[in-house]
Structures are given as structure tokens and as C-alpha cells.
Write a protein that holds these residues in place. Sequence first.
Motif, PDB file in Angstrom:
ATOM      1  N   TRP A  34       0.835  -1.199   0.000  1.00 44.02           N
ATOM      2  CA  TRP A  34       0.000   0.000   0.000  1.00 44.02           C
ATOM      3  C   TRP A  34       0.874   1.255   0.000  1.00 44.02           C
ATOM      4  O   TRP A  34       0.608   2.232  -0.669  1.00 44.02           O
ATOM      5  CB  TRP A  34      -0.929  -0.036   1.204  1.00 44.02           C
ATOM      6  N   SER A  35       1.915   1.219   0.796  1.00 41.88           N
ATOM      7  CA  SER A  35       2.952   2.255   0.795  1.00 41.88           C
ATOM      8  C   SER A  35       4.233   1.556   1.239  1.00 41.88           C
ATOM      9  O   SER A  35       4.187   0.377   1.611  1.00 41.88           O
ATOM     10  CB  SER A  35       2.582   3.402   1.746  1.00 41.88           C
ATOM     11  N   PRO A  36       5.358   2.243   1.230  1.00 41.77           N
ATOM     12  CA  PRO A  36       6.586   1.582   1.672  1.00 41.77           C
ATOM     13  C   PRO A  36       6.533   1.075   3.119  1.00 41.77           C
ATOM     14  O   PRO A  36       7.261   0.160   3.481  1.00 41.77           O
ATOM     15  CB  PRO A  36       7.652   2.666   1.510  1.00 41.77           C
ATOM     16  N   THR A  37       5.634   1.648   3.935  1.00 44.74           N
ATOM     17  CA  THR A  37       5.579   1.260   5.349  1.00 44.74           C
ATOM     18  C   THR A  37       4.208   0.756   5.790  1.00 44.74           C
ATOM     19  O   THR A  37       3.995   0.535   6.979  1.00 44.74           O
ATOM     20  CB  THR A  37       5.956   2.462   6.244  1.00 44.74           C
ATOM     21  N   GLU A  38       3.275   0.595   4.837  1.00 48.81           N
ATOM     22  CA  GLU A  38       1.912   0.225   5.209  1.00 48.81           C
ATOM     23  C   GLU A  38       1.367  -0.886   4.321  1.00 48.81           C
ATOM     24  O   GLU A  38       1.733  -1.004   3.154  1.00 48.81           O
ATOM     25  CB  GLU A  38       0.975   1.432   5.067  1.00 48.81           C
ATOM     26  N   ASP A  57       3.688   0.276  11.193  1.00 50.34           N
ATOM     27  CA  ASP A  57       4.471   0.200  12.430  1.00 50.34           C
ATOM     28  C   ASP A  57       3.713   0.810  13.606  1.00 50.34           C
ATOM     29  O   ASP A  57       4.007   0.507  14.756  1.00 50.34           O
ATOM     30  CB  ASP A  57       5.812   0.918  12.254  1.00 50.34           C
ATOM     31  N   ASP A  58       2.732   1.673  13.308  1.00 54.46           N
ATOM     32  CA  ASP A  58       1.932   2.301  14.365  1.00 54.46           C
ATOM     33  C   ASP A  58       0.841   1.378  14.900  1.00 54.46           C
ATOM     34  O   ASP A  58       0.190   1.692  15.877  1.00 54.46           O
ATOM     35  CB  ASP A  58       1.286   3.587  13.842  1.00 54.46           C
ATOM     36  N   GLY A  59       0.607   0.242  14.220  1.00 57.25           N
ATOM     37  CA  GLY A  59      -0.405  -0.707  14.671  1.00 57.25           C
ATOM     38  C   GLY A  59      -1.410  -1.012  13.575  1.00 57.25           C
ATOM     39  O   GLY A  59      -1.141  -0.844  12.392  1.00 57.25           O
ATOM     40  N   ILE A  60      -2.585  -1.451  13.992  1.00 57.03           N
ATOM     41  CA  ILE A  60      -3.660  -1.792  13.069  1.00 57.03           C
ATOM     42  C   ILE A  60      -4.894  -0.979  13.430  1.00 57.03           C
ATOM     43  O   ILE A  60      -5.302  -0.923  14.589  1.00 57.03           O
ATOM     44  CB  ILE A  60      -4.036  -3.287  13.157  1.00 57.03           C
TER      45      ILE A  60
END
Length: 188
Positions: A34-38, A57-60
Motif C-alpha cells: 500500500w505504501s513503503p511502510t503500510e 508500524d503504528d499498529g492496526i
Amino acid sequence: MIEEFKNKLKNLALLDAILEQDWELRYYSYNSGWSPTEEMASLRDSCGGEWFFLISDDGIAFKCTSPEDGLAEDFESIKNKVPDRFKVFLEEPAFSMNEGSCIWYLENNNWVALGVDINDLPNPTKIQQMSASNYCVYASNILEQDIDSNLVQSILDGRFSFDLATKLNPDVDIDELKKDIQEIGISS
């Protein structure tokens, strides 16, 4: 818990990709890039119901719009109760954040649910508990396909193979499925 949950969402999307070749007609979808981090999981029924998970990284976080269960009266106040670390989720235009039924987020391995109770669509708790037999009922009712629960269980357990895919759906287009597998983020 997050990895296990991601795998469940990915495997549900994989099952739908095997059984329904047309992406527009699938309930479950997953985009591992979805994105480099998501990563993002989604569900769309054909009656206006939809949900989205954003995994980072922030959670779900989870947002659901379920016309059958009703929309939250003041969705903006629900959004204001979500921790700041989910700001990207709350501002994602693809998730139709102007209205909805509920928002859930994972806090210390427990789901915090804000808004309307969801019964018509599978909520995060129901996704976690979904069994092969539950998926087979869905496949029969929604996709109008009767499938072998043992084959479904193999996929839910992470034991995917192209041979298994063709047993579930002899008409599956393997080249298209390979593209779906790449997007979902499943090793083949």
C-alpha cells in the motif's frame, strides 16, 4: 498477534483471488505494498458495505461502513477518540472517512471499538475467529461455490500451492493468480 492477524487477512484475500478471478467481485482484498511502510486489507460487499484495515508500524486500525448495521451519528467525534498515531489512517481518502459505522484499533493486543456494533460484516474479532467452515459458508452463500473445507484450512494454515489452487478452482488463471499473490504478499 499482528503477524497472525495479517496472515489471516492475506489468506482470506488469497482464497477470494482463487475463487473469483474478477477483482471487482471479490469481498476480501489485500495490498502488501500500500505504501513503503503500510499494508491494507479491504472488504466490499455488493450492497454498500465496506471495511478497511491499515497495518503499519503504528499498529492496526479498522474502519467499517455497514449500511445494514447503520452509520454512527457523529462519526467525527469517533475519529477524535482515535489515538494520534493513527492520523495517517484517519486522513486516508481511499477509506471514505467522512462517514462510517465504526472505527476499531489495536491497543495492547486488544481491540478498542468505537461506534456502532457490526453484525452484518465480519469485524476484527470475527476475522480472528474465522474458520475454514465459516469461509465455506461464505463461499456457498456469496460466491455460490461449494468448496472443500480441508483445502480452505490448508490455505488458512499458510500451506498454499498452485496445485491446491487448482483443486479449489479448476478454472483459476494461474498467471493472474501469480500477480494477485505478489500484491497480497504471499510466498508461492
